[in-house]
Design an enzyme around this catalytic site. Sequence first.
Site, PDB file in Angstrom:
ATOM      1  N   PRO A 269       0.795  -1.244   0.000  1.00  0.00           N
ATOM      2  CA  PRO A 269       0.000   0.000   0.000  1.00  0.00           C
ATOM      3  C   PRO A 269       0.821   1.283   0.000  1.00  0.00           C
ATOM      4  O   PRO A 269       0.803   2.060   0.969  1.00  0.00           O
ATOM      5  CB  PRO A 269      -0.837  -0.135   1.270  1.00  0.00           C
ATOM      6  CG  PRO A 269       0.034  -0.929   2.189  1.00  0.00           C
ATOM      7  CD  PRO A 269       0.764  -1.914   1.314  1.00  0.00           C
ATOM      8  N   CYS A 270       1.512   1.558  -1.100  1.00  0.00           N
ATOM      9  CA  CYS A 270       2.285   2.796  -1.193  1.00  0.00           C
ATOM     10  C   CYS A 270       1.375   4.026  -1.189  1.00  0.00           C
ATOM     11  O   CYS A 270       1.837   5.135  -0.898  1.00  0.00           O
ATOM     12  CB  CYS A 270       3.159   2.780  -2.443  1.00  0.00           C
ATOM     13  SG  CYS A 270       2.269   2.536  -3.990  1.00  0.00           S
ATOM     14  N   HIS A 271       0.088   3.841  -1.467  1.00  0.00           N
ATOM     15  CA  HIS A 271      -0.848   4.978  -1.455  1.00  0.00           C
ATOM     16  C   HIS A 271      -1.093   5.489  -0.037  1.00  0.00           C
ATOM     17  O   HIS A 271      -1.643   6.579   0.141  1.00  0.00           O
ATOM     18  CB  HIS A 271      -2.177   4.573  -2.095  1.00  0.00           C
ATOM     19  CG  HIS A 271      -2.896   3.472  -1.379  1.00  0.00           C
ATOM     20  ND1 HIS A 271      -2.540   2.142  -1.504  1.00  0.00           N
ATOM     21  CD2 HIS A 271      -3.942   3.499  -0.510  1.00  0.00           C
ATOM     22  CE1 HIS A 271      -3.347   1.408  -0.752  1.00  0.00           C
ATOM     23  NE2 HIS A 271      -4.199   2.198  -0.143  1.00  0.00           N
TER      24      HIS A 271
END
Length: 309
Positions: A269-271
């Site tokens: 989950p880089c967001h």
Amino acid sequence: MPKFENCEFYESPEAALRAGYRACKRCHPSGEDHALMLAVIALVEDNEDGRVDEAALKRAGIDPSTARRKFKQRLGMSVAEYARLRRLGLAAKAMAGGASVIDAQLDAGFESASGFRAAYAKTFGAAPAKGQADPLFVDWLDTAEGRMVVVTDDRALYLIEFVDRVKLPRQFERLRRIHGRAIVPGTTAITEIIRQEMDDYFAGTCQSFSVAIETTGTEFQDGVWDALQTIPYGETWSYAELATAIGNDKAVRAVASANGSNGLAIVIPCHRVIATGGGLGGYAGGIERKARLLDLERTHRALRDGDLF
């Protein structure tokens, strides 16, 4: 084109349906192409030689011109090109499992040995050979945030990205180079797992992924991506907090670069990483999409924890 005065306009397909209209049965503008794509791909899979001609499409109740247009629009290739790549991919997998070149050739539906070798070399950049690396398989998913491309084998997920991501071709080339494997159209058991989990994610019922993954980063990038997976669902960290999590407070810029190189969107989950001042920062899938993903997670976490009201 129809004359303007002969047209009626509605704010949504649903409003038009309520007014008694239906979607065009030829071009399926309301999104029915997903079922069409699955039907055509099923024909390719079911045919022993992988060939699907106009007669086969018509027998299945599919308009050939529609199938060609939708395939080109969605996958960037014709039905015939897809079928050929699929046959070559199955041949590569057979040889990786120990099959001889001639057996793989015949099983893939190629009558000519020279034609098979030429097609294989043109596609994979090397002549067919027994025992070579099996291919990776690429497929597409439709999600609430747009179409995504996935690359898998029978063991793990190697890539999942929105198709409009910048530099996506470079990620494909990186996979080919690092793993030394061709990438061909097809699905695996892992494809079906991530398809279901992604559907569940957008429905708010999957808040952590169980699919096996394979990353292709440097030691530093892998460390950043491991840390990303510890950010709780519905929460965010700053780039500075992420740098602290990997034990290097001064590596904020390097962390941001590694974050942007992540090839497993949403699953890693880089967001969930934002700027220190509270701004969204960057996102390869687009800032507006990042905001919607964060809103989705916050809403479903609040529902889960009973904190929505």
